[in-house]
Design a protein around this motif. Sequence first.
Motif, PDB file in Angstrom:
ATOM      1  N   ALA A 133      -8.733 -10.882 -27.613  1.00 26.54           N
ATOM      2  CA  ALA A 133      -9.833 -10.080 -28.165  1.00 26.54           C
ATOM      3  C   ALA A 133      -9.748  -8.643 -27.682  1.00 26.54           C
ATOM      4  O   ALA A 133      -9.950  -7.694 -28.465  1.00 26.54           O
ATOM      5  CB  ALA A 133     -11.173 -10.705 -27.762  1.00 26.54           C
ATOM      6  N   LEU A 134      -9.470  -8.448 -26.396  1.00 22.22           N
ATOM      7  CA  LEU A 134      -9.356  -7.088 -25.857  1.00 22.22           C
ATOM      8  C   LEU A 134      -8.170  -6.350 -26.469  1.00 22.22           C
ATOM      9  O   LEU A 134      -8.249  -5.143 -26.748  1.00 22.22           O
ATOM     10  CB  LEU A 134      -9.226  -7.138 -24.333  1.00 22.22           C
ATOM     11  CG  LEU A 134     -10.501  -7.466 -23.554  1.00 22.22           C
ATOM     12  CD1 LEU A 134     -10.198  -7.604 -22.076  1.00 22.22           C
ATOM     13  CD2 LEU A 134     -11.569  -6.387 -23.760  1.00 22.22           C
TER      14      LEU A 134
ATOM     15  N   ALA B 270     -13.098 -11.596 -16.200  1.00 24.18           N
ATOM     16  CA  ALA B 270     -13.152 -10.981 -17.533  1.00 24.18           C
ATOM     17  C   ALA B 270     -13.465  -9.495 -17.428  1.00 24.18           C
ATOM     18  O   ALA B 270     -12.884  -8.665 -18.153  1.00 24.18           O
ATOM     19  CB  ALA B 270     -14.209 -11.689 -18.385  1.00 24.18           C
TER      20      ALA B 270
ATOM     21  N   ILE C 229     -10.725 -19.544 -22.511  1.00 21.10           N
ATOM     22  CA  ILE C 229     -11.642 -18.406 -22.372  1.00 21.10           C
ATOM     23  C   ILE C 229     -10.879 -17.137 -21.994  1.00 21.10           C
ATOM     24  O   ILE C 229     -11.052 -16.072 -22.614  1.00 21.10           O
ATOM     25  CB  ILE C 229     -12.724 -18.720 -21.322  1.00 21.10           C
ATOM     26  CG1 ILE C 229     -13.672 -19.811 -21.853  1.00 21.10           C
ATOM     27  CG2 ILE C 229     -13.510 -17.460 -20.967  1.00 21.10           C
ATOM     28  CD1 ILE C 229     -14.684 -20.274 -20.826  1.00 21.10           C
TER      29      ILE C 229
ATOM     30  N   SER D 245      -3.612 -16.182 -17.318  1.00 21.76           N
ATOM     31  CA  SER D 245      -4.549 -17.201 -17.785  1.00 21.76           C
ATOM     32  C   SER D 245      -4.155 -18.580 -17.270  1.00 21.76           C
ATOM     33  O   SER D 245      -5.003 -19.368 -16.845  1.00 21.76           O
ATOM     34  CB  SER D 245      -4.614 -17.206 -19.313  1.00 21.76           C
ATOM     35  OG  SER D 245      -5.086 -15.963 -19.794  1.00 21.76           O
TER      36      SER D 245
ATOM     37  N   GLY E 143     -15.104  -3.548 -25.282  1.00 19.54           N
ATOM     38  CA  GLY E 143     -14.701  -4.718 -24.497  1.00 19.54           C
ATOM     39  C   GLY E 143     -15.450  -4.809 -23.182  1.00 19.54           C
ATOM     40  O   GLY E 143     -15.889  -5.900 -22.762  1.00 19.54           O
TER      41      GLY E 143
ATOM     42  N   TRP F 253      -9.922 -14.064 -24.378  1.00 18.37           N
ATOM     43  CA  TRP F 253     -10.447 -12.744 -24.007  1.00 18.37           C
ATOM     44  C   TRP F 253      -9.329 -11.711 -24.005  1.00 18.37           C
ATOM     45  O   TRP F 253      -9.533 -10.557 -24.449  1.00 18.37           O
ATOM     46  CB  TRP F 253     -11.131 -12.844 -22.645  1.00 18.37           C
ATOM     47  CG  TRP F 253     -11.735 -11.581 -22.136  1.00 18.37           C
ATOM     48  CD1 TRP F 253     -11.481 -10.968 -20.949  1.00 18.37           C
ATOM     49  CD2 TRP F 253     -12.720 -10.764 -22.778  1.00 18.37           C
ATOM     50  NE1 TRP F 253     -12.221  -9.843 -20.796  1.00 18.37           N
ATOM     51  CE2 TRP F 253     -13.007  -9.687 -21.916  1.00 18.37           C
ATOM     52  CE3 TRP F 253     -13.379 -10.835 -24.003  1.00 18.37           C
ATOM     53  CZ2 TRP F 253     -13.916  -8.689 -22.237  1.00 18.37           C
ATOM     54  CZ3 TRP F 253     -14.294  -9.844 -24.319  1.00 18.37           C
ATOM     55  CH2 TRP F 253     -14.559  -8.795 -23.440  1.00 18.37           C
TER      56      TRP F 253
ATOM     57  N   ALA G 141     -11.084  -6.372 -18.608  1.00 22.40           N
ATOM     58  CA  ALA G 141     -11.591  -5.310 -19.493  1.00 22.40           C
ATOM     59  C   ALA G 141     -11.328  -3.945 -18.893  1.00 22.40           C
ATOM     60  O   ALA G 141     -10.957  -2.995 -19.610  1.00 22.40           O
ATOM     61  CB  ALA G 141     -13.088  -5.517 -19.726  1.00 22.40           C
TER      62      ALA G 141
ATOM     63  N   ALA H 109     -17.953  -7.808 -21.733  1.00 28.08           N
ATOM     64  CA  ALA H 109     -17.779  -8.410 -20.401  1.00 28.08           C
ATOM     65  C   ALA H 109     -19.048  -8.253 -19.572  1.00 28.08           C
ATOM     66  O   ALA H 109     -19.451  -9.170 -18.846  1.00 28.08           O
ATOM     67  CB  ALA H 109     -16.588  -7.765 -19.694  1.00 28.08           C
TER      68      ALA H 109
END
Length: 939
Positions: A82-83, A184, A75, A120, A217, A79, A188, A221
């Motif tokens: 993705a950001l 998260a 996750i 992470s 983003g 994330w 962001a 979140a």
Amino acid sequence: MHKTQDWPKQSPRLRRALLILIAFFAAILFGSRTVLSYYVDALWFQSLGYLDVFRRSLGIEWLVLAVFSVTTFLILYGWFLALRRIHQADLPRDHAIMIGGQQVTLPVQSVLRFLGIVVSLAVAAMAGTVMMAEWPTLALYLYSPDAGRGVVDPVFNKPLNFYLFTLPAWQLLIGWLLILALIAGGIAILFLFLSGSNRTIAITPGNQRRFPIPLRGLSIALAFFLAVLAARVYISRFEQLFNDHTIFGGITYTDAHVTLVGMLVIALALMAGAAIAVYNAVSFPRLRLMLLALAPAVVCYFVFQLLGWYVGTFIVKPNQLMRERPYIAWNIELTRKAWGLDRIAQREFPAETTVEAADPANNQATLQNIRLWDWKALQDTLRQVQEIRTYYDFPDIDIDRYKLDGTMREVMLAARELNVDKLPDSSRNWINDKLIYTHGYGITMNPVNGFTPEGLPNLILKNMPVQSTVPGITVKRPQIYFGELTNTDVYVKTRQQEFDYPQGQANNLTSYEGSGGIPLGGPLRRILIAADRGDLTKVPFSDDITAQSRLLMRRNVRDRVEAIAPFLTYDFDPYVVVGDNGRLYWMMDAFTTSDTYPYSTHYPLNDAPINYMRNSVKVVIDAYDGTTSFYVFDPQDPIIAAYRRIFPSLFKDAATMPTDLRRHVRYPELLLKQQAAVYGLYHMTDPDVFYNREDLWTIASEVGMGESGEQQTQTLEPNFVLMKLPGETAAEFVEILPFTPANRNNMIGWIAGRSDGANYGTSIVYDFPKTKLVDGPMQIEARIDQNAQLSGQLTLWNQQGSHVRRGTLLVIPCGHALLYAEPIYLQAERSPMPELRLVVLALQDRLAYGPTFESAMSALFSGTASSLNAAPASAEQMPTALTAKPGSPVGSSRAALIAGAAQDLADYQRLTAEGKLGDAGQKLEQLKRKLDELNAHRD
């Protein structure tokens, strides 16, 4: 100009190899110790026959660790990726920083990728570890039984299993998701900050410059956070059933009509806000839409807060009892179920005051087992007369019942344990600590009211080797390898013989013959075990240790059971039992507890609030070989039913417990104290009476001795008594505790927990007439202090180089009356050994005392005058069947009295010559008492 130095670039292959190398060394550094510990633990569980228990618990733990660690990493790192993709256009490629006066250029995107992996992994490891520690909650959810589905809460109509198993798992999972949502959001914000320095300028139609903020983003979140928060608010509705209020626990009128509805509306508003945030993310992101996503929940929160204040202030408070009556009734009903109060029978007790009401002739079993030995006084005495050597200790005194010469008697037992900390410093070395001084030896046993003419306990079991004065009580395996003070590892079956017990000028030696412990085996196994136990420099090189030698670890019985079944709560007081086979065993009570029983009020246990408790398990530990067995005594408990499904080989049925051990199970002290604390309020089942606190009870208090020796008021502890309960025909072993009205000293009732036969586990409360004033322990203490002769004598004794120790005041139902008994001891300042000097007995309207139990009984029941130096009453004066039988604990022979008088005279002369007038005065008092007894025998 500053010199510019580029951050050294690394190839992806080199960077990947470096990460693998770091991970490998970290695994070696941190994992080897863990693997070694697991290996030794597996050997230990295997030695107990519980290897499958270890495998199952370890498998569940590691499954939880793996699932939550991997999920958390996927996750968070997903994330990150993705950001980075969302902010790709705005992220700078390089960033210059100053280090030592030089400008260093950092590759921002490479650093972010590295930080994404490291952060992470770190968060995933922490999340997995935290969830791993909560494995019982998840396991109970997965293995929850059908038991308990018959009980439903009155608000949501959810079964008991939902609150005991499902809801705690939901709380745990949503708490994990909420932490992830916050992290998260923080990530962001970090990306938003990093991309701010590289934003492009947009020209609006009015020629105004604007810096568009990349909020996509952050919007995602926010949507995740609001969705998780909505779920948290939704399940919080069920948690309202656990709230404790000033008057009662559970949901109130305001909660039922406003709060629950409001929380549901707020949860829906949060979901609507999450939808707005998602829309904001997929369209052109705007800050005002993000603020709009928060608005519905905030508005609903304040609206329902205001509405709740209005209902509570203007609707409930003016008519509180009427409004809250049904909710109080629910709290009473479910609290009584949760604490087992609905299983308590209730009877009336007349609490009469006359001698005839005590009915001594028909209550001989009660009178012959009145405990005159205070456990602290007995412990001090045993440490002087039975420790034999300074390295022995009696850590505790236990009370039980045994059949002596065909008659059931209440006795006190104490295990003689070895305390290695008391060994002389000159003898403290590895061989002595680990190979020679390995175990304690034997126990003592004495009747609860047995005294020798010298005021010492009349011991049934004593000395080393163990001697018995009763043929039916023998100890064939006196060695105590597992106990309350056995806190160190030892190695047995070595070439070095073990110290068994002192014998004259020499020591008796032995070698362990049991099958307990971990076999050390070959060299490699021996090295691994030694490394785990911190003996790496000793065990592999010791000539005394062989392949047949065994390691005994976790020998403290508390540590032992907590390592096997850490999910149970254990009584603080294990007690020793002598089996019919002559072996010694420890018995412990284990409990299942919860803080999520619906509508039940919380009470503290070990500094944690709980609202459900069952004594579901009895644990038996063999003191010689450490065999540990768990017997289920309450199969109706849904929590223990779930654990039995998880660990089917760990628990046994109560019916399989050996008969000789089953005779010694007892109602747990901890459970009776908890139930008595709850019953003081929740015996009021009428909501109106409950609301007004018209009949609030508390556990009675007494005058006791603090740790520094001063007298202080303290709460009575449960007292084990062998007695005939009112209305019953046979004597039984019960645990009793008296009640007084709140802020009053007079007694109002008493509770008895039963331990024998078919009555085991049941309890009875006896209510006193509310029209009669019955003296409580504090009032009896005051009557003792106000007696001129007693008060004067106690004051005199406290001024002669000695001090008075008052034992526990016992309140014992006898017939239809209450009998109060308090032993009083005299202890010289230079001697830690107390000596019984007085026995004070009382009924409601009569106080009697004497230097012996017989003389006090005669004064109480036969009307003879109380005296501080009276001789024992003759057979004609004593109540029926109370005279001492030949060889009984309270009997004394004429020859013994003459010998004792001669010794007292010699000691008096010696102490006077030495100038020890205080001690000499005590000996003179003892001499006078023995002469009075001789005169009585002569008459």
